[in-house]
Write a protein that holds these residues in place. Sequence first.
Motif, mmCIF file in Angstrom:
data_model
loop_
_atom_site.group_PDB
_atom_site.id
_atom_site.type_symbol
_atom_site.label_atom_id
_atom_site.label_comp_id
_atom_site.label_asym_id
_atom_site.label_seq_id
_atom_site.Cartn_x
_atom_site.Cartn_y
_atom_site.Cartn_z
ATOM 1 N N ASP A 1 -2.639 1.436 7.745
ATOM 2 C CA ASP A 1 -1.724 2.311 7.028
ATOM 3 C C ASP A 1 -1.700 3.712 7.627
ATOM 4 O O ASP A 1 -0.696 4.420 7.535
ATOM 5 C CB ASP A 1 -2.139 2.366 5.557
ATOM 6 C CG ASP A 1 -1.163 3.174 4.717
ATOM 7 O OD1 ASP A 1 0.053 3.115 4.983
ATOM 8 O OD2 ASP A 1 -1.607 3.873 3.795
ATOM 9 N N SER B 1 7.268 1.711 8.008
ATOM 10 C CA SER B 1 7.252 2.167 6.629
ATOM 11 C C SER B 1 8.058 1.270 5.698
ATOM 12 O O SER B 1 9.109 0.728 6.068
ATOM 13 C CB SER B 1 7.803 3.597 6.563
ATOM 14 O OG SER B 1 7.911 4.040 5.218
ATOM 15 N N GLU C 1 -2.933 3.278 -5.324
ATOM 16 C CA GLU C 1 -1.964 3.053 -4.259
ATOM 17 C C GLU C 1 -1.858 1.576 -3.871
ATOM 18 O O GLU C 1 -0.841 1.149 -3.335
ATOM 19 C CB GLU C 1 -2.363 3.877 -3.025
ATOM 20 C CG GLU C 1 -2.429 5.374 -3.290
ATOM 21 C CD GLU C 1 -3.191 6.119 -2.214
ATOM 22 O OE1 GLU C 1 -3.440 5.525 -1.135
ATOM 23 O OE2 GLU C 1 -3.551 7.279 -2.434
ATOM 24 N N ASN D 1 0.867 -1.174 0.000
ATOM 25 C CA ASN D 1 0.000 0.000 0.000
ATOM 26 C C ASN D 1 0.906 1.226 0.000
ATOM 27 O O ASN D 1 1.529 1.549 1.008
ATOM 28 C CB ASN D 1 -0.912 0.010 1.225
ATOM 29 C CG ASN D 1 -2.120 0.892 1.023
ATOM 30 O OD1 ASN D 1 -3.052 0.534 0.321
ATOM 31 N ND2 ASN D 1 -2.104 2.062 1.630
ATOM 32 N N GLY E 1 5.173 3.490 2.458
ATOM 33 C CA GLY E 1 3.863 2.867 2.595
ATOM 34 C C GLY E 1 3.974 1.708 3.563
ATOM 35 O O GLY E 1 4.803 1.725 4.478
ATOM 36 N N ASP F 1 2.359 4.951 0.069
ATOM 37 C CA ASP F 1 2.019 6.212 0.716
ATOM 38 C C ASP F 1 1.357 7.140 -0.289
ATOM 39 O O ASP F 1 1.768 7.225 -1.457
ATOM 40 C CB ASP F 1 3.295 6.835 1.268
ATOM 41 C CG ASP F 1 3.099 8.249 1.751
ATOM 42 O OD1 ASP F 1 2.509 8.411 2.831
ATOM 43 O OD2 ASP F 1 3.521 9.178 1.037
#
Length: 361
Positions: A176, A123, A143, A48, A95, A50
Amino acid sequence: MTATSPVGLHRVLEPTGDALSLPQAARRLDASPEIGADEVRIDVDVLNLDAASYRQLAEKHTSGGAVDGAAVRAEVLDIIATRGKMQNPVTGSGGMLIGRVAQVGPDSPLGLSVGDDVATLVSLSLTPLQITDGLERWDGLGERVPARGHAILFGRSIAAVLPEDLEPELALMVMDVCGAPALVSRVIADHRERTGEAPVVAVLGGAGKSGSLSLAAAGVAGASRRIAVVPFQREADLLEGSGLADVVAIADARSPLGLLGAVEEAGGPADVTVVCVDVPGCEQPAILATAQGGTVIFFSMATNFAAAALGAEGLAADVRMLVGNGYVPGHAELALDLLRTTPGVRALFESRLAGEQTRAL
């Protein structure tokens, strides 16, 4: 198994020597699958990206009003192959991912077991990562990135086992951004303790993932008024009737006077302003819309923190400015509970996920 550092220094390939960096600041990491005694290897299912990172990549590869998804995919693959991690060289952000635990070192303190379905809560900009499928199932237009490969967690990493009552990718979307609502709750509690009053809270980007969760957290924490600021009517329509905001204001968060006027008309200035938009240039408008003695929380990786500091000085603004670092103890549990108990949040997240899944078909 080789000796390891709990913060991943042993995985840093560049720079080395006296200039050795922690993994997030490093230019290149060793993403080999062999793990150390306190490491964990994850088989990747979905990345996923950012939001600020994806926006930068999409804008870079837009021509004639259309995003070249193949070019975005190629650049993401190149970043991962070159750096051994997914860290956008422009935004510096990454992400997170979901996957399944493949191997656990005997000294790992993370409490994970082989076969656990997990979301990493650190991250991708510091997570060793290899991709093996060429991202062939991703069109580069969003994303959410279906992927095959592996990632490595260090002894001091963070991961959470995915809840059984939620679709994995729905849980990923929440995790997230789970640092945002947790810090908003903490700041509101601090404000109430310091002043004896419930704060007015303004959330810039209130219809997004972190924004909607921040609004929900503000309600639970006892905000006196919740102002959601969005740039377009279609986003205002998403929030109307959701119960997440007392007022929905339409304004460009990059416009100092436009944002100030919208927030004041909605009942501001804000005692707590939460910046959740993924575009640069919102620093000084957010400060201007915040009351003296108030707090601005920056949750966007597009934030220029020098501009924020110098802007506050130039405006003679007596405001506390906080960097949302993504980690507050208990943040994942709090965010997931907000999703479960706040119909407006769940509707927004499920709608967003359905749109991404439909587009991916």
